[in-house]
Design an enzyme around this catalytic site. Structure first.
Site, PDB file in Angstrom:
ATOM      1  N   CYS A 113       0.533  -1.140  -0.063  1.00  0.00           N
ATOM      2  CA  CYS A 113       0.153   0.011   0.109  1.00  0.00           C
ATOM      3  C   CYS A 113       0.826   1.228   0.112  1.00  0.00           C
ATOM      4  CB  CYS A 113      -1.063  -0.032   1.216  1.00  0.00           C
ATOM      5  SG  CYS A 113      -2.121  -1.331   1.252  1.00  0.00           S
ATOM      6  N   HIS A 245      -3.607   7.337   1.769  1.00  0.00           N
ATOM      7  CA  HIS A 245      -3.728   5.979   1.242  1.00  0.00           C
ATOM      8  C   HIS A 245      -5.292   5.756   1.824  1.00  0.00           C
ATOM      9  CE1 HIS A 245      -3.904   1.909   0.564  1.00  0.00           C
ATOM     10  NE2 HIS A 245      -3.764   1.429   1.787  1.00  0.00           N
ATOM     11  N   ASN A 275      -9.781   0.140  -0.978  1.00  0.00           N
ATOM     12  CA  ASN A 275      -8.252  -0.186  -1.038  1.00  0.00           C
ATOM     13  C   ASN A 275      -7.772  -0.585  -2.160  1.00  0.00           C
ATOM     14  OD1 ASN A 275      -5.670  -0.470  -0.102  1.00  0.00           O
ATOM     15  ND2 ASN A 275      -6.135  -0.958   1.973  1.00  0.00           N
TER      16      ASN A 275
HETATM   17  N1  ACO Z   1     -19.191  -8.504   8.543  1.00  0.00           N
HETATM   18  C1  ACO Z   1     -19.560  -8.441   9.528  1.00  0.00           C
HETATM   19  N2  ACO Z   1     -18.882  -9.191  10.727  1.00  0.00           N
HETATM   20  C2  ACO Z   1     -17.610  -9.003  10.570  1.00  0.00           C
HETATM   21  C3  ACO Z   1     -16.858  -8.862   9.290  1.00  0.00           C
HETATM   22  C4  ACO Z   1     -17.876  -8.647   8.108  1.00  0.00           C
HETATM   23  N3  ACO Z   1     -17.305  -8.436   6.789  1.00  0.00           N
HETATM   24  N4  ACO Z   1     -15.584  -9.024   9.532  1.00  0.00           N
HETATM   25  C5  ACO Z   1     -15.671  -9.423  10.588  1.00  0.00           C
HETATM   26  N5  ACO Z   1     -16.678  -9.287  11.378  1.00  0.00           N
HETATM   27  C6  ACO Z   1     -17.028  -9.585  12.733  1.00  0.00           C
HETATM   28  C7  ACO Z   1     -15.826 -10.283  13.515  1.00  0.00           C
HETATM   29  O1  ACO Z   1     -15.874 -11.686  13.291  1.00  0.00           O
HETATM   30  C8  ACO Z   1     -15.947  -9.994  15.036  1.00  0.00           C
HETATM   31  O2  ACO Z   1     -16.866 -10.724  15.565  1.00  0.00           O
HETATM   32  P1  ACO Z   1     -16.705 -11.466  17.066  1.00  0.00           P
HETATM   33  O3  ACO Z   1     -16.991 -10.091  17.871  1.00  0.00           O
HETATM   34  O4  ACO Z   1     -18.147 -12.107  17.108  1.00  0.00           O
HETATM   35  O5  ACO Z   1     -15.745 -11.967  17.081  1.00  0.00           O
HETATM   36  C9  ACO Z   1     -16.183  -8.754  14.758  1.00  0.00           C
HETATM   37  O6  ACO Z   1     -16.987  -8.375  13.583  1.00  0.00           O
HETATM   38  C10 ACO Z   1     -15.431  -7.521  14.751  1.00  0.00           C
HETATM   39  O7  ACO Z   1     -14.172  -7.899  14.353  1.00  0.00           O
HETATM   40  P2  ACO Z   1     -12.883  -6.983  14.209  1.00  0.00           P
HETATM   41  O8  ACO Z   1     -11.961  -7.594  13.387  1.00  0.00           O
HETATM   42  O9  ACO Z   1     -12.564  -6.659  15.603  1.00  0.00           O
HETATM   43  O10 ACO Z   1     -13.454  -5.671  13.481  1.00  0.00           O
HETATM   44  P3  ACO Z   1     -12.708  -4.249  13.230  1.00  0.00           P
HETATM   45  O11 ACO Z   1     -13.734  -3.306  13.813  1.00  0.00           O
HETATM   46  O12 ACO Z   1     -11.200  -4.316  13.511  1.00  0.00           O
HETATM   47  O13 ACO Z   1     -12.860  -4.118  11.662  1.00  0.00           O
HETATM   48  C11 ACO Z   1     -11.292  -4.324   9.572  1.00  0.00           C
HETATM   49  C12 ACO Z   1     -12.202  -5.102  10.998  1.00  0.00           C
HETATM   50  C13 ACO Z   1     -12.384  -3.444   8.871  1.00  0.00           C
HETATM   51  C14 ACO Z   1     -10.704  -5.090   8.930  1.00  0.00           C
HETATM   52  C15 ACO Z   1     -10.494  -3.243  10.513  1.00  0.00           C
HETATM   53  O14 ACO Z   1      -9.590  -3.913  11.363  1.00  0.00           O
HETATM   54  C16 ACO Z   1      -9.556  -2.539   9.739  1.00  0.00           C
HETATM   55  O15 ACO Z   1      -9.637  -1.984   8.627  1.00  0.00           O
HETATM   56  N6  ACO Z   1      -8.210  -2.703   9.988  1.00  0.00           N
HETATM   57  C17 ACO Z   1      -7.261  -2.020   8.952  1.00  0.00           C
HETATM   58  C18 ACO Z   1      -6.691  -3.266   8.001  1.00  0.00           C
HETATM   59  C19 ACO Z   1      -6.366  -2.467   6.657  1.00  0.00           C
HETATM   60  O16 ACO Z   1      -6.750  -1.439   6.268  1.00  0.00           O
HETATM   61  N7  ACO Z   1      -5.468  -3.079   5.989  1.00  0.00           N
HETATM   62  C20 ACO Z   1      -5.284  -2.657   4.881  1.00  0.00           C
HETATM   63  C21 ACO Z   1      -3.849  -2.838   4.486  1.00  0.00           C
HETATM   64  S1  ACO Z   1      -2.960  -1.734   5.444  1.00  0.00           S
HETATM   65  C22 ACO Z   1      -3.317  -0.512   5.138  1.00  0.00           C
HETATM   66  O17 ACO Z   1      -3.561  -0.234   4.056  1.00  0.00           O
HETATM   67  C23 ACO Z   1      -3.617   0.464   6.367  1.00  0.00           C
END
Ligand code: ACO
Length: 319
Positions: A113, A245, A275
């Protein structure tokens, strides 16, 4: 000698996949995706479209906007995580597709990224060293090809696209500063499960520990903002536009808050593009240049964070 952006371009595949469509494939919902990421939709490349094809369309726009001929280009740097082939590089494929036969150097940069920020920094250094005058810098990705479409915690995030700039030699900046970093100790938090040398069981797919990545991204982007401002003896209020980004609207909002900046001065495309990895910054930049938001004299801060981990910034004055 400095460098400046002389023209921008971008390309998005015509197929749009909405959150609602995704929710028919995995256990998720439009509302969950919007609340956690800000993403409403993403573009998906057609089967016949590879990263070099997306790059070509973006590059042609940038060349036209810059008012130059393709064979004036004397350096091609392509940032991509999703090359067409193991080799030749996507940059060489793009060179051939553009009909650039002047023998100029062409190579890929892999920083996921952060790839575009890395590529722009490399091209800026070539120009400052007097080794290039018209650099084509592209970020292009077909992330859909390494997405595990059954992993709901990951597949909601990604999209395909390309963005490009022509970076030219200039007596005045242009690019004011670039800062690049990496820390391979975090390799396992965001990675693809195999590769050419190590092999892979079945198809390649991304694996990510989302909430850990999120927290480190916010902290690291805070630090790169501080580093960039301090290195240039600037105040937060000196920045006119943030072109971040586009990973997650909550990460973008955190950086804007750090800068004390209204979201009106932040270019946001994550809602429409998702993304697109190395393509996300040049896609956002081109959007804001073409709709007239970014104007001559504006100070623009680009920042990125990605797999590796890698991170960096480019500060520039729009000439
Ligand atoms: N739909 C519904 N529920 C979901 C989904 C979905 N698509 N995905 C996960 N869940 C659930 C999980 O199972 C979890 O359930 P539980 O509490 O019963 O176990 C709950 O939602 C919370 O999951 P988390 O992973 O804690 O959710 P979070 O708020 O962290 O969001 C996400 C997840 C969107 C991936 C977030 O962590 C994120 O954006 N992280 C940044 C990662 C990123 O941007 N990476 C890209 C490359 S690096 C960069 O470019 C910055």
């Amino acid at each position: 000698m400095y460098s400046r952006v002389q023209g921008t371009g971008s390309y998005l595949p015509s197929r749009i996949m909405t959150n609602h469509e995704l929710a028919e494939q995995v256990d998720t919902s439009h509302d969950w995706i919007v609340e956690r990421t800000g993403i409403h939709q993403r573009h998906i490349a057609a089967r016949h479209e590879n990263s070099s094809d997306l790059a070509l369309a973006a590059a042609l726009q940038a060349i036209s906007a810059a008012g130059i001929e393709a064979d004036e280009i004397d350096l091609i740097v392509v940032a991509t995580t999703t090359p067409d082939l193991v080799f030749p590089s996507t940059a060489c494929l793009l060179q051939q597709k553009l009909g650039v036969a002047n023998g100029c150097p062409a190579f890929d940069v892999q920083a996921v990224c952060s790839g575009f920020v890395y590529a722009l920094s490399v091209a800026d250094n070539f120009i400052r060293a007097g080794q290039a005058k018209f650099a084509l810098v592209v970020g292009t990705e077909t992330m859909s090809r390494i997405t595990d479409w059954s992993d709901r915690s990951n597949c909601i995030l990604w999209g395909d696209g390309a963005g490009a700039v022509i970076l030219t030699a200039s007596d005045t900046p242009g690019v004011i500063s670039t800062h690049l970093h990496a820390d391979g100790r975090y390799r396992d938090l965001l990675c693809v499960n195999g590769g050419v040398s190590s092999g892979a069981d079945g198809a390649y797919a991304m694996r990510m520990q989302g909430s850990a990545v999120f927290k480190i991204a916010v902290k690291t982007l805070d630090a790169i903002v501080d580093e960039t401002l301090a290195a240039n003896n600037l105040q937060k209020s000196d920045i006119n536009w943030l072109v971040p980004h586009q990973a997650n609207i909550r990460i973008i909002q955190a950086t804007a808050k750090k800068l004390g900046m209204s979201m009106n001065n932040v270019v946001v495309t994550v809602d429409k593009h998702a993304n697109t990895s190395a393509a996300s910054i040049p896609l956002a930049l081109d959007t804001a240049v073409r709709d007239g938001r970014i104007r001559s004299g504006d100070v623009v801060l680009m920042e990125a964070f990605g797999g590796g981990f890698t991170w960096g910034s480019v500060l520039l004055k729009w000439v």
